[in-house]
Design a protein around this motif. Structure first.
Motif, PDB file in Angstrom:
ATOM      1  N   VAL A  12       0.874  -1.171   0.000  1.00  0.00           N
ATOM      2  CA  VAL A  12       0.000   0.000   0.000  1.00  0.00           C
ATOM      3  C   VAL A  12       0.909   1.217   0.000  1.00  0.00           C
ATOM      4  N   PRO A  13       1.036   1.887  -1.142  1.00  0.00           N
ATOM      5  CA  PRO A  13       1.903   3.076  -1.212  1.00  0.00           C
ATOM      6  C   PRO A  13       1.291   4.242  -0.441  1.00  0.00           C
ATOM      7  N   ILE A  14       2.037   5.287  -0.305  1.00  0.00           N
ATOM      8  CA  ILE A  14       1.527   6.511   0.306  1.00  0.00           C
ATOM      9  C   ILE A  14       0.448   7.091  -0.600  1.00  0.00           C
ATOM     10  N   SER A  15      -0.647   7.551  -0.007  1.00  0.00           N
ATOM     11  CA  SER A  15      -1.891   7.734  -0.752  1.00  0.00           C
ATOM     12  C   SER A  15      -1.812   8.737  -1.899  1.00  0.00           C
ATOM     13  N   ASN A  16      -1.076   9.801  -1.796  1.00  0.00           N
ATOM     14  CA  ASN A  16      -1.060  10.781  -2.879  1.00  0.00           C
ATOM     15  C   ASN A  16       0.100  10.580  -3.847  1.00  0.00           C
ATOM     16  N   HIS A  17       0.814   9.483  -3.714  1.00  0.00           N
ATOM     17  CA  HIS A  17       1.946   9.234  -4.604  1.00  0.00           C
ATOM     18  C   HIS A  17       1.478   8.690  -5.940  1.00  0.00           C
ATOM     19  N   LEU A  18       2.273   8.970  -6.973  1.00  0.00           N
ATOM     20  CA  LEU A  18       1.897   8.620  -8.341  1.00  0.00           C
ATOM     21  C   LEU A  18       2.832   7.612  -8.984  1.00  0.00           C
ATOM     22  N   TYR A  19       4.024   7.435  -8.397  1.00  0.00           N
ATOM     23  CA  TYR A  19       5.032   6.549  -8.973  1.00  0.00           C
ATOM     24  C   TYR A  19       5.269   5.398  -8.007  1.00  0.00           C
ATOM     25  N   PHE A  20       5.354   4.213  -8.559  1.00  0.00           N
ATOM     26  CA  PHE A  20       5.478   3.016  -7.724  1.00  0.00           C
ATOM     27  C   PHE A  20       6.586   2.119  -8.262  1.00  0.00           C
ATOM     28  N   TYR A  21       7.246   1.435  -7.348  1.00  0.00           N
ATOM     29  CA  TYR A  21       8.417   0.662  -7.713  1.00  0.00           C
ATOM     30  C   TYR A  21       8.446  -0.641  -6.921  1.00  0.00           C
ATOM     31  N   TRP A  22       9.102  -1.634  -7.499  1.00  0.00           N
ATOM     32  CA  TRP A  22       9.503  -2.826  -6.772  1.00  0.00           C
ATOM     33  C   TRP A  22      11.010  -3.014  -6.939  1.00  0.00           C
ATOM     34  N   TYR A  23      11.660  -3.330  -5.819  1.00  0.00           N
ATOM     35  CA  TYR A  23      13.071  -3.678  -5.794  1.00  0.00           C
ATOM     36  C   TYR A  23      13.189  -5.012  -5.053  1.00  0.00           C
ATOM     37  N   ARG A  24      14.320  -5.674  -5.256  1.00  0.00           N
ATOM     38  CA  ARG A  24      14.565  -6.857  -4.451  1.00  0.00           C
ATOM     39  C   ARG A  24      16.013  -6.871  -3.986  1.00  0.00           C
ATOM     40  N   GLN A  25      16.230  -7.593  -2.895  1.00  0.00           N
ATOM     41  CA  GLN A  25      17.564  -7.712  -2.320  1.00  0.00           C
ATOM     42  C   GLN A  25      17.786  -9.164  -1.942  1.00  0.00           C
ATOM     43  N   ILE A  26      18.582  -9.855  -2.733  1.00  0.00           N
ATOM     44  CA  ILE A  26      18.987 -11.205  -2.365  1.00  0.00           C
ATOM     45  C   ILE A  26      19.972 -11.081  -1.210  1.00  0.00           C
ATOM     46  N   LEU A  27      19.882 -12.005  -0.275  1.00  0.00           N
ATOM     47  CA  LEU A  27      20.682 -11.935   0.946  1.00  0.00           C
ATOM     48  C   LEU A  27      22.159 -11.712   0.636  1.00  0.00           C
ATOM     49  N   GLY A  28      22.708 -10.645   1.221  1.00  0.00           N
ATOM     50  CA  GLY A  28      24.126 -10.367   1.047  1.00  0.00           C
ATOM     51  C   GLY A  28      24.478  -9.613  -0.217  1.00  0.00           C
ATOM     52  N   GLN A  29      23.464  -9.320  -1.034  1.00  0.00           N
ATOM     53  CA  GLN A  29      23.736  -8.635  -2.295  1.00  0.00           C
ATOM     54  C   GLN A  29      23.088  -7.250  -2.302  1.00  0.00           C
ATOM     55  N   LYS A  30      23.311  -6.520  -3.380  1.00  0.00           N
ATOM     56  CA  LYS A  30      22.797  -5.160  -3.436  1.00  0.00           C
ATOM     57  C   LYS A  30      21.312  -5.143  -3.772  1.00  0.00           C
ATOM     58  N   VAL A  31      20.685  -4.060  -3.436  1.00  0.00           N
ATOM     59  CA  VAL A  31      19.289  -3.849  -3.793  1.00  0.00           C
ATOM     60  C   VAL A  31      19.207  -3.627  -5.299  1.00  0.00           C
ATOM     61  N   GLU A  32      18.292  -4.362  -5.956  1.00  0.00           N
ATOM     62  CA  GLU A  32      18.180  -4.297  -7.417  1.00  0.00           C
ATOM     63  C   GLU A  32      16.797  -3.813  -7.827  1.00  0.00           C
ATOM     64  N   PHE A  33      16.761  -2.958  -8.805  1.00  0.00           N
ATOM     65  CA  PHE A  33      15.514  -2.475  -9.366  1.00  0.00           C
ATOM     66  C   PHE A  33      14.809  -3.578 -10.151  1.00  0.00           C
ATOM     67  N   LEU A  34      13.508  -3.705  -9.959  1.00  0.00           N
ATOM     68  CA  LEU A  34      12.718  -4.635 -10.753  1.00  0.00           C
ATOM     69  C   LEU A  34      11.844  -3.909 -11.770  1.00  0.00           C
ATOM     70  N   VAL A  35      11.028  -2.971 -11.285  1.00  0.00           N
ATOM     71  CA  VAL A  35      10.032  -2.364 -12.168  1.00  0.00           C
ATOM     72  C   VAL A  35       9.575  -1.035 -11.599  1.00  0.00           C
ATOM     73  N   SER A  36       9.226  -0.119 -12.503  1.00  0.00           N
ATOM     74  CA  SER A  36       8.576   1.130 -12.102  1.00  0.00           C
ATOM     75  C   SER A  36       7.219   1.215 -12.801  1.00  0.00           C
ATOM     76  N   PHE A  37       6.295   1.909 -12.166  1.00  0.00           N
ATOM     77  CA  PHE A  37       4.893   1.901 -12.612  1.00  0.00           C
ATOM     78  C   PHE A  37       4.335   3.291 -12.443  1.00  0.00           C
ATOM     79  N   TYR A  38       3.726   3.802 -13.506  1.00  0.00           N
ATOM     80  CA  TYR A  38       3.149   5.147 -13.457  1.00  0.00           C
ATOM     81  C   TYR A  38       1.973   5.216 -14.396  1.00  0.00           C
ATOM     82  N   ASN A  39       0.924   5.871 -13.978  1.00  0.00           N
ATOM     83  CA  ASN A  39      -0.246   6.069 -14.833  1.00  0.00           C
ATOM     84  C   ASN A  39      -0.793   4.729 -15.318  1.00  0.00           C
ATOM     85  N   ASN A  40      -0.825   3.788 -14.403  1.00  0.00           N
ATOM     86  CA  ASN A  40      -1.400   2.465 -14.653  1.00  0.00           C
ATOM     87  C   ASN A  40      -0.676   1.633 -15.701  1.00  0.00           C
TER      88      ASN A  40
END
Lengths: 113, 115
Positions: A24-52
């Motif tokens: 559940v993102p912050i209510s007035n925000h318009l841009y959404f993202y998913w990242y993942r972090q495999i244990l011991g590794q860096k945070v990696e970008f997965l996807v960005s989402f805007y305007n559906n």
């Protein structure tokens, strides 16, 4: 202070099963993202989402992954057929303008057995 | 593709002292943003400080300041008067302007503040 929330905090699943991670993102925000972090590794970008629609996706984000904003508040990440290597912490983030601060959720730890 | 390098996997500092965390990045872009995020043991990342590449002045937020050297592609974080609550993983991140706003992270530096 508004914050990004994620459920569940920990998900255990069998290889090949489908999982849906919820945010559940912050209510007035318009841009959404998913990242993942495999244990011991860096945070990696997965996807960005805007305007559906997806704005950008990484090479990690293959056909097994999908995102959806099913209503005005939730933002979900679905993995259709989980693999062992999908085990990671998955972070959702949102921002109200593209280059502004991204607010991160606490993460969902996904364990694939 | 952009890369972000944090060469110090772990650092420690005594309470009330000053510590500097290093970050270098590689890009051919001229317009971008740089960030430091903090991830405390509870694991929710929060923004510490943000720098626009077009600004020559180094960003400052209370006890946190950066040394931004654009030509050298260096973006270090200085924490003054370290507090126990500063113990966390610190991530340096890069965002290309007009990139659909994805963040590229370094591997992080685990900072421990000792009493």
């Amino acid at each position: 202070e508004p914050e990004v929330t994620q459920t569940p905090s920990h998900q255990v699943t069998q290889m090949g099963q489908e999982v849906i991670l919820r945010c559940v993102p912050i209510s007035n925000h318009l841009y959404f993202y998913w990242y993942r972090q495999i244990l011991g590794q860096k945070v990696e970008f997965l996807v960005s989402f805007y305007n559906n629609e997806i704005s950008e996706k990484s090479e990690i984000f293959d056909d097994q992954f999908s995102v959806e904003r099913p209503d005005g508040s939730n933002f979900t990440l679905k993995i259709r057929s989980t693999k062992l290597e999908d085990s990671a912490m998955y972070f959702c983030a949102s921002s109200d303008a593209g280059a502004d601060e991204q607010f991160f959720g606490p993460g969902t730890r996904l364990t694939v057995l | 593709a952009q890369t972000v390098t944090q060469s110090q996997p772990e650092m420690s500092v005594q309470e009330a002292e000053t510590v500097t965390l290093s970050c270098t990045y590689d890009t051919s872009e001229n317009n971008y943003y740089l960030f430091w995020y903090k991830q405390p043991p509870s694991r929710q990342m929060i923004l510490v400080i943000r720098q626009e590449a077009y600004k020559q002045q180094n960003a400052t937020e209370n006890r946190f300041s950066v040394n931004f050297q654009k030509a050298a592609k260096s973006f270090s974080l200085k924490i003054s008067d370290s507090q126990l609550g500063d113990t966390a993983m610190y991530f340096c991140a890069f965002m290309k302007q007009g990139s659909n706003y994805k963040l590229t992270f370094g591997k992080g530096t685990l900072l421990t503040v000792n009493p």
